[in-house]
Scaffold this motif. Structure first.
Motif, mmCIF file in Angstrom:
data_model
loop_
_atom_site.group_PDB
_atom_site.id
_atom_site.type_symbol
_atom_site.label_atom_id
_atom_site.label_comp_id
_atom_site.label_asym_id
_atom_site.label_seq_id
_atom_site.Cartn_x
_atom_site.Cartn_y
_atom_site.Cartn_z
ATOM 1 N N GLY A 92 -16.428 16.674 10.444
ATOM 2 C CA GLY A 92 -17.041 14.985 10.218
ATOM 3 C C GLY A 92 -15.366 14.917 10.285
ATOM 4 N N PRO A 93 -15.676 13.220 10.686
ATOM 5 C CA PRO A 93 -14.212 12.628 11.011
ATOM 6 C C PRO A 93 -13.324 12.499 10.116
ATOM 7 C CG PRO A 93 -16.195 10.912 11.364
ATOM 8 C CD PRO A 93 -16.271 12.420 10.754
ATOM 9 N N LYS A 94 -13.186 12.275 8.643
ATOM 10 C CA LYS A 94 -12.440 12.489 7.876
ATOM 11 C C LYS A 94 -11.399 14.375 7.141
ATOM 12 C CE LYS A 94 -12.079 8.383 6.361
ATOM 13 N NZ LYS A 94 -10.699 7.144 6.351
ATOM 14 N N SER A 95 -12.729 15.045 7.653
ATOM 15 C CA SER A 95 -12.258 16.325 7.597
ATOM 16 C C SER A 95 -11.226 16.857 8.316
ATOM 17 C CB SER A 95 -13.087 17.070 7.246
ATOM 18 O OG SER A 95 -14.134 16.489 6.044
ATOM 19 N N VAL A 96 -11.239 16.239 9.671
ATOM 20 C CA VAL A 96 -10.851 16.384 10.691
ATOM 21 C C VAL A 96 -9.878 15.617 10.742
ATOM 22 C CG1 VAL A 96 -10.794 16.011 12.515
ATOM 23 C CG2 VAL A 96 -12.937 16.632 12.788
ATOM 24 N N GLU A 97 -9.147 14.656 9.967
ATOM 25 C CA GLU A 97 -7.965 13.303 9.551
ATOM 26 C C GLU A 97 -7.393 14.556 8.557
ATOM 27 O OE1 GLU A 97 -7.399 9.634 7.839
ATOM 28 O OE2 GLU A 97 -8.992 9.579 8.997
ATOM 29 N N GLY A 98 -7.888 14.721 7.900
ATOM 30 C CA GLY A 98 -7.621 15.737 6.668
ATOM 31 C C GLY A 98 -6.998 17.004 7.896
ATOM 32 N N ALA A 99 -7.367 17.586 8.342
ATOM 33 C CA ALA A 99 -6.600 18.955 9.288
ATOM 34 C C ALA A 99 -5.885 18.693 10.119
ATOM 35 C CB ALA A 99 -8.287 19.927 9.583
ATOM 36 N N ALA A 100 -5.609 17.228 10.178
ATOM 37 C CA ALA A 100 -4.468 17.062 11.317
ATOM 38 C C ALA A 100 -3.493 16.792 10.389
ATOM 39 C CB ALA A 100 -4.887 15.674 12.053
ATOM 40 N N ALA A 101 -3.144 16.089 9.083
ATOM 41 C CA ALA A 101 -2.285 15.637 8.728
ATOM 42 C C ALA A 101 -2.075 16.607 7.484
ATOM 43 C CB ALA A 101 -3.421 14.270 7.545
ATOM 44 N N TYR A 102 -2.890 17.717 7.224
ATOM 45 C CA TYR A 102 -2.021 18.764 6.243
ATOM 46 C C TYR A 102 -2.452 20.096 6.627
ATOM 47 C CZ TYR A 102 -5.779 17.509 3.983
ATOM 48 O OH TYR A 102 -7.278 16.908 3.776
ATOM 49 N N ALA A 103 -3.140 20.013 7.578
ATOM 50 C CA ALA A 103 -3.676 21.787 7.653
ATOM 51 C C ALA A 103 -2.730 22.402 8.417
ATOM 52 C CB ALA A 103 -4.779 21.976 8.278
ATOM 53 N N ASP A 104 -2.312 23.841 8.556
ATOM 54 C CA ASP A 104 -1.182 24.204 9.807
ATOM 55 C C ASP A 104 -2.646 24.903 11.098
ATOM 56 O OD1 ASP A 104 0.532 25.034 8.071
ATOM 57 O OD2 ASP A 104 -1.090 26.276 7.318
ATOM 58 N N GLY A 105 -3.453 24.488 10.955
ATOM 59 C CA GLY A 105 -4.499 24.221 11.988
ATOM 60 C C GLY A 105 -6.246 24.077 11.859
ATOM 61 N N TRP A 106 -7.135 23.768 13.042
ATOM 62 C CA TRP A 106 -8.136 23.260 12.897
ATOM 63 C C TRP A 106 -9.243 23.800 13.777
ATOM 64 C CZ3 TRP A 106 -9.456 19.549 16.931
ATOM 65 C CH2 TRP A 106 -10.664 18.583 16.568
ATOM 66 N N LEU A 107 -10.276 24.733 12.918
ATOM 67 C CA LEU A 107 -11.162 24.854 13.405
ATOM 68 C C LEU A 107 -12.091 24.393 13.850
ATOM 69 C CD1 LEU A 107 -11.133 28.556 11.139
ATOM 70 C CD2 LEU A 107 -9.993 28.625 13.811
ATOM 71 N N PRO A 108 -12.090 23.803 15.049
ATOM 72 C CA PRO A 108 -13.502 22.986 16.011
ATOM 73 C C PRO A 108 -15.059 24.275 16.724
ATOM 74 C CG PRO A 108 -11.927 22.804 17.675
ATOM 75 C CD PRO A 108 -11.656 23.255 16.517
ATOM 76 N N PHE A 109 -15.467 24.527 15.588
ATOM 77 C CA PHE A 109 -16.971 25.873 16.167
ATOM 78 C C PHE A 109 -17.233 24.570 16.665
ATOM 79 C CE2 PHE A 109 -20.890 27.795 15.197
ATOM 80 C CZ PHE A 109 -20.599 28.367 16.068
ATOM 81 N N LEU A 110 -17.918 25.081 18.376
ATOM 82 C CA LEU A 110 -18.908 24.458 19.168
ATOM 83 C C LEU A 110 -18.104 23.502 20.067
ATOM 84 C CD1 LEU A 110 -22.641 23.429 18.169
ATOM 85 C CD2 LEU A 110 -21.529 26.495 18.942
#
Length: 354
Positions: A92-110
Motif C-alpha cells: 500500500g502507498p502509506k506502507s511503502v512510503e514508511g518503508a522508504a523512510a525508516y526501514a533498511d529494506g523493502w520487500l515488494p511481493f509480485l
C-alpha cells in the motif's frame, strides 16, 4: 556464526482476515504499528532496557494495568550485532512510503518492473525525502522463480498456485492488497475473476486464470539472454537485490515431470510423515526431509508432495511438520512400538558393553 552475521528480519502487517480472525486484534494503525515494532526491535537488539510508550504498544505496562510487576527489561543474550537489518513487506502507498523512510529494506511481493513506477513511484519518492541520513540507501528485494534454459516456459506454471492464492484468497473481497496491486498493473478483470473463483472454492480454475503475461513479468524464466534483460528491467525499476528461488532446467525439465515426481513422492512421504509423528518430541522433521523425488522447488511444492493440511510449528529452532498420518492407526502403533523397542535395546547394549 556466519549465518547470524548475515541474518535479516522481515516484517509485514498481513491482512485483516488473518490478524482479526487468527490473532484476535484489530487491523488498525498499520503504518504506526509497524514503525513502533521496528523501534522496539532495534532498541532490544542494542540491549537497551525497553521502555516504550506508543499508540500501539506500552512496554512495560503502565501503572493500573496488569499486576504492576512489569519493569523495563533488556535481552539476556548478547546479539552478534547491535543492529540487524529490518525489511518491510509492503504494497500500500502509506506502507511503502514508511518503508522508504525508516526501514533498511523493502520487500515488494509480485513486483513487476513494468508497473512499479506507476504504482509506487510517488510513495517511494515521498518516503525517501524523509529518510534519515543515518540509514544506508534502501535495499529493494524482488523477483520470483528463476529458471534458465531454452525450453523452460512450463516452469511458470509452478507459480500459478501461489499467485492464485495471493490474488484470490489472501484476504477478503474488498480487502486484498495483492488483488489491488494486480488491478493497478492493469489486470482488473483478471484479478476480479481469480478472486471470485478462488473464494468460491474453484482453486484450479483460479490458477488457470492467472495471466501468462503477469507470470512472465514477476518471474525470471527463459533463455539466458532473456533473463539478463529481465534482470536489467528489475534493476532499472529500483530493485537492488534479486529474490531468486531457482528451478533448474536439468532437474525440472517440464511441469508434467514435476507432477509425476509429486505423485510418486506423495507415497514416499507417508513414511516420513509417520516418523515425524513418532519422533516429534525428539527430532525435528524439517521440510528438507520431504524433498523425496528431487523436489527442489519452493515450499508450496514441498508441501504438496507431503499432502495438504500440515500444521507448521516451531520446534528446537527449526521448522517442524506435525500432522496426523494418513497411514492406518495400527501401522503407526506397530512402527512406534518397534522403534521404542529398538531404542531400549540400544541403551541396554551400550550399558552392558565393556
Amino acid at each position: 556464526m556466519l549465518a547470524l552475521v548475515r541474518v535479516i528480519i522481515g516484517l509485514g502487517v498481513s491482512n485483516p482476515k488473518i490478524i482479526e480472525g487468527w490473532h484476535g486484534v484489530p487491523f488498525t494503525r498499520l503504518v504506526g504499528r509497524t514503525r513502533e515494532t521496528m523501534e522496539i526491535v532495534r532498541a532490544a537488539l542494542r540491549r537497551e532496557a525497553v521502555d516504550y510508550s506508543g499508540h500501539s504498544f506500552e512496554i512495560p505496562l503502565p501503572a493500573g494495568q496488569g499486576t504492576g510487576a512489569g519493569e523495563a527489561l533488556k535481552m539476556m543474550t548478547k546479539p552478534v550485532r547491535s543492529s540487524v537489518p529490518l525489511y518491510i513487506a509492503a504494497l500500500g502507498p502509506k506502507s511503502v512510503e514508511g518503508a522508504a523512510a525508516y526501514a533498511d529494506g523493502w520487500l515488494p511481493f509480485l513486483c513487476s518492473p513494468e508497473g512499479a513506477a506507476r504504482v509506487w513511484g510517488d510513495a517511494l519518492a515521498t518516503g525517501t525525502a524523509e529518510r534519515s541520513g543515518d540509514l544506508a540507501p534502501l535495499e529493494v528485494v524482488a523477483g520470483g522463480i528463476v529458471a534458465i534454459g531454452e525450453d523452460v516456459k512450463g516452469v511458470l506454471d509452478l507459480a500459478r498456485p501461489t499467485l492464485a492464492l495471493y490474488i484470490g484468497g489472501m484476504g477478503a473481497r474488498g480487502k486484498n492488497f495483492f488483488n489491488d496491486l494486480v488491478r493497478a498493473y492493469g489486470y482488473e478483470a483478471e484479478a476480479r475473476g481469480i478472486q471470485d473463483l478462488y473464494l468460491d472454492g474453484k482453486k484450479k480454475e483460479a490458477e488457470a486464470e492467472v495471466p501468462l503475461q503477469l507470470l512472465e513479468q514477476v518471474n525470471l524464466v527463459g533463455p539466458a539472454s532473456y533473463v539478463k534483460e529481465r534482470i536489467e528491467a528489475f534493476r532499472e525499476s529500483g530493485v537492488t537485490s534479486p529474490r531468486k528461488p531457482s528451478v533448474t532446467a536439468q532437474r525440472m525439465a517440464s511441469t508434467s515431470r514435476l507432477r509425476r515426481s509429486v505423485s510418486s513422492s506423495r507415497r514416499r512421504c507417508d513414511g516420513i510423515r509417520t516418523l515425524s509423528w513418532i519422533f516429534h518430541g525428539f527430532m525435528p522433521a524439517t521440510r528438507s526431509a520431504c524433498k523425496a523425488g528431487d523436489l527442489d522447488v519452493r515450499r508450496q511444492q514441498a508441501d504438496d508432495a507431503c499432502g495438504h493440511g500440515a500444521a507448521r510449528t516451531r520446534g528446537h529452532g527449526e521448522q517442524m511438520l506435525l500432522h496426523r498420518s494418513r497411514l492406518p492407526r495400527w501401522w503407526r502403533r506397530v512402527a512406534q512400538s518397534s522403534l521404542i523397542a529398538s531404542l531400549i535395546l540400544a541403551v541396554v547394549a551400550s550399558r552392558c558393553s565393556p
